[in-house]
Design a protein around this motif. Structure first.
Motif, PDB file in Angstrom:
ATOM      1  N   ALA A   1       0.037   0.811  -4.667  1.00 46.62           N
ATOM      2  CA  ALA A   1       1.314   0.817  -3.960  1.00 46.62           C
ATOM      3  C   ALA A   1       2.219   1.960  -4.405  1.00 46.62           C
ATOM      4  CB  ALA A   1       2.011  -0.525  -4.162  1.00 46.62           C
ATOM      5  N   THR A   2       2.274   2.214  -5.702  1.00 49.62           N
ATOM      6  CA  THR A   2       3.150   3.269  -6.215  1.00 49.62           C
ATOM      7  C   THR A   2       2.684   4.638  -5.747  1.00 49.62           C
ATOM      8  OG1 THR A   2       3.662   1.949  -8.172  1.00 49.62           O
ATOM      9  CG2 THR A   2       4.098   4.309  -8.312  1.00 49.62           C
ATOM     10  N   ILE A   3       1.379   4.876  -5.795  1.00 48.82           N
ATOM     11  CA  ILE A   3       0.854   6.163  -5.356  1.00 48.82           C
ATOM     12  C   ILE A   3       1.063   6.344  -3.855  1.00 48.82           C
ATOM     13  CG2 ILE A   3      -1.278   7.483  -5.033  1.00 48.82           C
ATOM     14  CD1 ILE A   3      -2.214   6.368  -7.734  1.00 48.82           C
TER      15      ILE A   3
ATOM     16  N   PHE B   1      -5.379   5.388  -9.353  1.00 53.12           N
ATOM     17  CA  PHE B   1      -4.760   4.046  -9.349  1.00 53.12           C
ATOM     18  C   PHE B   1      -4.324   3.725 -10.773  1.00 53.12           C
ATOM     19  CE2 PHE B   1      -9.288   3.608  -9.921  1.00 53.12           C
ATOM     20  CZ  PHE B   1      -9.445   2.678 -10.944  1.00 53.12           C
ATOM     21  N   GLY B   2      -3.188   2.995 -10.857  1.00 57.38           N
ATOM     22  CA  GLY B   2      -2.667   2.652 -12.174  1.00 57.38           C
ATOM     23  C   GLY B   2      -2.439   3.894 -13.013  1.00 57.38           C
ATOM     24  N   VAL B   3      -2.981   3.881 -14.238  1.00 59.76           N
ATOM     25  CA  VAL B   3      -2.814   5.032 -15.132  1.00 59.76           C
ATOM     26  C   VAL B   3      -3.840   6.125 -14.861  1.00 59.76           C
ATOM     27  CG1 VAL B   3      -1.808   3.609 -16.944  1.00 59.76           C
ATOM     28  CG2 VAL B   3      -4.275   4.016 -16.933  1.00 59.76           C
TER      29      VAL B   3
ATOM     30  N   CYS C   1      -5.810   3.771   0.570  1.00 56.58           N
ATOM     31  CA  CYS C   1      -5.004   2.576   0.838  1.00 56.58           C
ATOM     32  C   CYS C   1      -5.298   1.406  -0.103  1.00 56.58           C
ATOM     33  CB  CYS C   1      -5.209   2.132   2.275  1.00 56.58           C
ATOM     34  SG  CYS C   1      -4.841   3.403   3.497  1.00 56.58           S
ATOM     35  N   GLY C   2      -5.875   1.689  -1.278  1.00 53.88           N
ATOM     36  CA  GLY C   2      -6.005   0.657  -2.291  1.00 53.88           C
ATOM     37  C   GLY C   2      -7.384   0.071  -2.484  1.00 53.88           C
TER      38      GLY C   2
ATOM     39  N   ASN D   1     -14.218  -1.652  -0.094  1.00 58.53           N
ATOM     40  CA  ASN D   1     -13.597  -2.224  -1.292  1.00 58.53           C
ATOM     41  C   ASN D   1     -14.524  -1.953  -2.481  1.00 58.53           C
ATOM     42  OD1 ASN D   1     -11.933  -3.597  -2.980  1.00 58.53           O
ATOM     43  ND2 ASN D   1     -12.295  -5.620  -2.105  1.00 58.53           N
ATOM     44  N   ASP D   2     -14.423  -0.732  -3.021  1.00 56.97           N
ATOM     45  CA  ASP D   2     -15.440  -0.244  -3.952  1.00 56.97           C
ATOM     46  C   ASP D   2     -14.834   0.762  -4.928  1.00 56.97           C
ATOM     47  OD1 ASP D   2     -17.931   0.367  -5.104  1.00 56.97           O
ATOM     48  OD2 ASP D   2     -18.409   1.846  -3.566  1.00 56.97           O
ATOM     49  N   LEU D   3     -13.923   0.300  -5.776  1.00 56.15           N
ATOM     50  CA  LEU D   3     -13.352   1.178  -6.786  1.00 56.15           C
ATOM     51  C   LEU D   3     -14.428   1.750  -7.695  1.00 56.15           C
ATOM     52  CD1 LEU D   3     -10.080  -0.579  -8.042  1.00 56.15           C
ATOM     53  CD2 LEU D   3     -10.250   1.596  -6.832  1.00 56.15           C
ATOM     54  N   TRP D   4     -15.394   0.918  -8.048  1.00 58.10           N
ATOM     55  CA  TRP D   4     -16.440   1.327  -8.986  1.00 58.10           C
ATOM     56  C   TRP D   4     -17.243   2.509  -8.435  1.00 58.10           C
ATOM     57  CZ3 TRP D   4     -17.281  -0.243 -13.921  1.00 58.10           C
ATOM     58  CH2 TRP D   4     -18.494   0.127 -14.516  1.00 58.10           C
TER      59      TRP D   4
END
Length: 258
Positions: free
Chosen positions: A42-44, A13-15, A35-36, A66-69
């Motif tokens: 969105a870009t990926i 995600f992002g950079v 899916c985020g 919902n757990d990016l960490w």
């Protein structure tokens, strides 16, 4: 004989870039796209939809907690209704980005802890099946054979694809050895290819204890975030094709239709 070869992808995600998406999309037949929530943006998502469409690779949603960490690998207790909306939200997000590439979604495969919990928890499995049925009842739900997810797909009237793992070690009950235990991930490409062959042609996998567990599968998974994912995917594809197994994407007729 034919089988699908899938990979979990788009989990940066992002950079931050995680995995080997560009190389894997040229090897596999189905892409499970984050899916985020546990990964992806969105870009990926858009980029993978474009790449998949160009290669004839089937596109699937890979919703997670919902757990990016924690990369979606931590169990999160939540009400079934909230879980259903969370999964539907993520499927819709990928559908929207895939529309830019004119690439329809083919399947939904839960990620990480959500996958493992729904395999055993009827309420979680029912919530995921409910989300898939509501968003698009033509989508194939992917999960472990004989699991609560398979039962939920049956109850919801969904197509179901039984999944086996090339790069994970199994227990005697057919569940996966937890990642924290030694040997849980099969990093050696030849060993992963041998497991894929056994799953595809014999419907069995060898377990941590040296025994066999019966697992009839429709699709085989390679984890895209593993360092050796490309080597594993290449070895698996080569081994399957050498014995005459055709690799092709999931379809409702090729999945375990109910």
């Amino acid at each position: 004989m034919h089988i699908d070869l899938n990979a979990d992808m788009g989990e940066g995600f992002g950079v931050y870039r995680i995995g080997h998406d560009e190389e894997l999309v040229g090897i596999i037949t189905s892409a499970n796209v984050a899916c985020g929530f546990h990964g992806g943006d969105a870009t990926i998502m858009h980029g993978l939809a474009v790449a998949a469409a160009a290669r004839g690779v089937a596109l699937g949603a890979h919703p997670g907690f919902n757990d990016l960490w924690g990369f979606g690998r931590r169990a999160i207790p939540m009400p079934a209704r909230e879980l259903e909306y969370m999964v539907a939200y993520q499927i819709g997000a990928l559908q929207a980005l895939a529309a830019y590439a004119n690439a329809p979604l083919r399947h939904v495969k839960p990620h990480g802890a959500l996958y493992n919990m729904a395999a055993k928890d009827a309420a979680y499995a029912g919530a995921i099946a409910g989300a898939v049925r509501t968003v698009d009842d033509g989508l194939i739900l992917v999960g472990p054979p004989g699991s609560e997810l398979e039962k939920a797909a049956d109850l919801a009237g969904l197509f179901f694809a039984r999944e086996g793992f090339c790069d994970r070690l199994y227990r005697e009950d057919g569940s996966l050895v937890p990642r924290g235990e030694p040997g849980a991930v099969i990093a050696n490409a030849d060993a992963a290819a041998l497991q894929a062959l056994r799953l595809a042609t014999e419907g069995v996998a060898y377990t941590a204890g040296g025994g066999k567990v019966k697992l009839e599968v429709d699709t085989l998974c390679v984890h895209g975030d593993e360092p050796g994912a490309v080597a594993v995917a290449k070895a698996v594809r080569r081994a399957l094709e050498q014995v005459g197994v055709e690799l092709r994407p999931l379809s409702p007729s090729g999945a375990d239709a109910v």
